[in-house]
Design a protein around this motif. Sequence first.
Motif, mmCIF file in Angstrom:
data_model
loop_
_atom_site.group_PDB
_atom_site.id
_atom_site.type_symbol
_atom_site.label_atom_id
_atom_site.label_comp_id
_atom_site.label_asym_id
_atom_site.label_seq_id
_atom_site.Cartn_x
_atom_site.Cartn_y
_atom_site.Cartn_z
ATOM 1 N N GLY A 138 0.523 -1.500 0.185
ATOM 2 C CA GLY A 138 -0.017 0.178 0.104
ATOM 3 C C GLY A 138 0.982 1.210 0.151
ATOM 4 O O GLY A 138 2.183 1.158 0.033
ATOM 5 N N LEU A 139 -0.411 2.291 -0.555
ATOM 6 C CA LEU A 139 1.502 4.146 -0.689
ATOM 7 C C LEU A 139 -0.178 4.535 -0.315
ATOM 8 O O LEU A 139 -1.043 4.486 -0.349
ATOM 9 C CB LEU A 139 1.213 3.994 -2.056
ATOM 10 N N LEU A 140 0.827 6.163 1.150
ATOM 11 C CA LEU A 140 0.208 6.714 1.483
ATOM 12 C C LEU A 140 -0.472 7.850 0.403
ATOM 13 O O LEU A 140 -0.835 9.106 0.530
ATOM 14 C CB LEU A 140 -0.146 6.663 2.606
ATOM 15 N N ASP A 141 1.100 7.786 0.116
ATOM 16 C CA ASP A 141 1.527 9.323 -1.029
ATOM 17 C C ASP A 141 1.279 8.954 -2.788
ATOM 18 O O ASP A 141 2.118 7.846 -2.606
ATOM 19 C CB ASP A 141 2.619 9.764 -0.301
ATOM 20 N N VAL A 142 0.330 9.314 -3.677
ATOM 21 C CA VAL A 142 0.519 8.642 -4.725
ATOM 22 C C VAL A 142 0.039 9.926 -5.435
ATOM 23 O O VAL A 142 0.354 9.804 -6.604
ATOM 24 C CB VAL A 142 -1.302 8.193 -5.156
ATOM 25 N N SER A 143 0.999 10.954 -4.861
ATOM 26 C CA SER A 143 1.387 12.005 -5.910
ATOM 27 C C SER A 143 2.875 12.163 -6.550
ATOM 28 O O SER A 143 3.930 13.229 -7.579
ATOM 29 C CB SER A 143 1.859 13.172 -4.859
ATOM 30 N N ARG A 144 3.247 11.289 -6.410
ATOM 31 C CA ARG A 144 5.347 10.852 -6.488
ATOM 32 C C ARG A 144 5.362 9.640 -6.823
ATOM 33 O O ARG A 144 5.127 8.715 -5.925
ATOM 34 C CB ARG A 144 6.480 11.450 -6.113
ATOM 35 N N ALA A 145 6.646 9.141 -8.056
ATOM 36 C CA ALA A 145 6.925 7.537 -7.918
ATOM 37 C C ALA A 145 7.958 7.873 -6.441
ATOM 38 O O ALA A 145 8.814 8.610 -6.124
ATOM 39 C CB ALA A 145 7.759 7.901 -9.276
ATOM 40 N N GLN A 146 7.836 6.030 -6.329
ATOM 41 C CA GLN A 146 8.728 6.562 -4.737
ATOM 42 C C GLN A 146 9.253 4.561 -5.058
ATOM 43 O O GLN A 146 10.261 4.191 -4.961
ATOM 44 C CB GLN A 146 7.724 5.650 -3.566
ATOM 45 N N HIS A 147 8.685 3.635 -6.181
ATOM 46 C CA HIS A 147 9.708 2.667 -6.175
ATOM 47 C C HIS A 147 10.516 2.449 -8.562
ATOM 48 O O HIS A 147 10.140 3.240 -8.766
ATOM 49 C CB HIS A 147 8.541 1.806 -6.674
ATOM 50 N N ASP A 148 11.133 2.391 -7.843
ATOM 51 C CA ASP A 148 12.455 2.435 -9.886
ATOM 52 C C ASP A 148 12.121 0.635 -10.227
ATOM 53 O O ASP A 148 12.165 -0.364 -9.448
ATOM 54 C CB ASP A 148 13.352 2.260 -9.011
ATOM 55 N N ARG A 149 11.118 0.983 -10.890
ATOM 56 C CA ARG A 149 10.790 -0.141 -11.701
ATOM 57 C C ARG A 149 11.104 -0.288 -13.024
ATOM 58 O O ARG A 149 10.704 -0.404 -14.168
ATOM 59 C CB ARG A 149 9.708 -0.089 -11.853
ATOM 60 N N VAL A 150 12.371 0.192 -13.533
ATOM 61 C CA VAL A 150 13.198 0.362 -14.345
ATOM 62 C C VAL A 150 13.558 -0.999 -15.591
ATOM 63 O O VAL A 150 12.313 -0.949 -16.550
ATOM 64 C CB VAL A 150 14.352 1.560 -14.771
ATOM 65 N N ALA A 151 13.624 -1.784 -14.667
ATOM 66 C CA ALA A 151 14.016 -3.277 -15.308
ATOM 67 C C ALA A 151 12.461 -3.876 -15.363
ATOM 68 O O ALA A 151 13.252 -4.266 -16.512
ATOM 69 C CB ALA A 151 14.621 -3.786 -14.161
ATOM 70 N N GLU A 152 12.172 -3.851 -14.698
ATOM 71 C CA GLU A 152 10.756 -4.532 -14.834
ATOM 72 C C GLU A 152 9.574 -3.943 -16.253
ATOM 73 O O GLU A 152 9.247 -4.554 -16.973
ATOM 74 C CB GLU A 152 9.472 -3.945 -13.797
ATOM 75 N N ARG A 153 9.798 -2.770 -16.554
ATOM 76 C CA ARG A 153 9.372 -1.806 -17.857
ATOM 77 C C ARG A 153 10.176 -2.463 -18.622
ATOM 78 O O ARG A 153 9.479 -2.657 -20.003
ATOM 79 C CB ARG A 153 9.782 -0.300 -17.684
ATOM 80 N N ARG A 154 12.055 -2.513 -18.745
ATOM 81 C CA ARG A 154 12.531 -2.998 -20.665
ATOM 82 C C ARG A 154 11.667 -4.665 -19.892
ATOM 83 O O ARG A 154 11.716 -5.563 -21.914
ATOM 84 C CB ARG A 154 13.057 -3.610 -19.246
ATOM 85 N N ARG A 155 11.024 -5.253 -19.389
ATOM 86 C CA ARG A 155 11.129 -6.694 -19.731
ATOM 87 C C ARG A 155 9.370 -6.841 -20.032
ATOM 88 O O ARG A 155 8.824 -8.117 -20.707
ATOM 89 C CB ARG A 155 10.783 -7.493 -17.836
#
Length: 269
Positions: free
Chosen positions: A197-214
């Motif tokens: 879960g996330l309380l703050d949805v106004s900004r990116a908080q996780h790095d998903r570059v590798a996942e996006r590449r896949r």
Amino acid sequence: MADILLGTQGWRHDGWIGSFYPAGTRPEAMLPIYAEAFSTVEVPETALAVPAEPVLLDWAAAVPEAFTFALTLPLTMTHEHRLAGGSSTLFEFCARARRLGARLGPIRIALSPAFAPRSETRSTLARFLAALPDGLRWAVEFRHRGWVDRPTLDLLRAHNVALVLADGRWLPRPRVLDLAAQPTADFAYVRWDGVGGLLDVSRAQHDRVAERRRWQRALRILSGQVSTIFGYVGHRFEGHAPDSVRALAALVPPVATPVESRWPQPQPV
């Protein structure tokens, strides 16, 4: 190659005001602004009840003609009745959904994790799919990994029903990416849910570059096998869904986009 339509899971998020929506944006102004940035949206609210006709007409009037809404079948059918009975609700829902006209995208059937694969439930699913009204795009999301087997895929394929490819907690990502190469319908439905879960949805908080590449590789393979790919990002994937959509769109051109927005754009991830 497929048309790729990317959007977010919902548009009514107060946490986007100031980061995606201009400061001071009122709830009724969010959808028109959203539709200037993205070409589709998943509407989670329809899982709670059959939407009223005036609400659907208001949605349709607020967006361009090429914009699409992906709806979710009410939970009374999928979780309470577990696909057994409730035919009147199904046909009422479909009749209302058709009021969106060309703006109606796929309808997601999100099944409960408690809906486990057994002889009885497999028969129930088969009867339900056979009874679905024609002329609509249907997609099933299984939240029990035991469903994702050859008999189920063959059943979906027989009815031209898409298997929802959900990047989240229900199936391991490698398995989901593998399933992307085995579409069960002439369109595809992808959800990037993430976990936690996330309380703050106004900004990116996780790095998903590798996942996006896949996913870039998987979507390119999938794009050669279906006519349209609908994809929806949730907050838990990276933290700020609009940023995630733009980052994904940059990897898999061409992505269907509306006219250039006059509103401030989110910062890239």
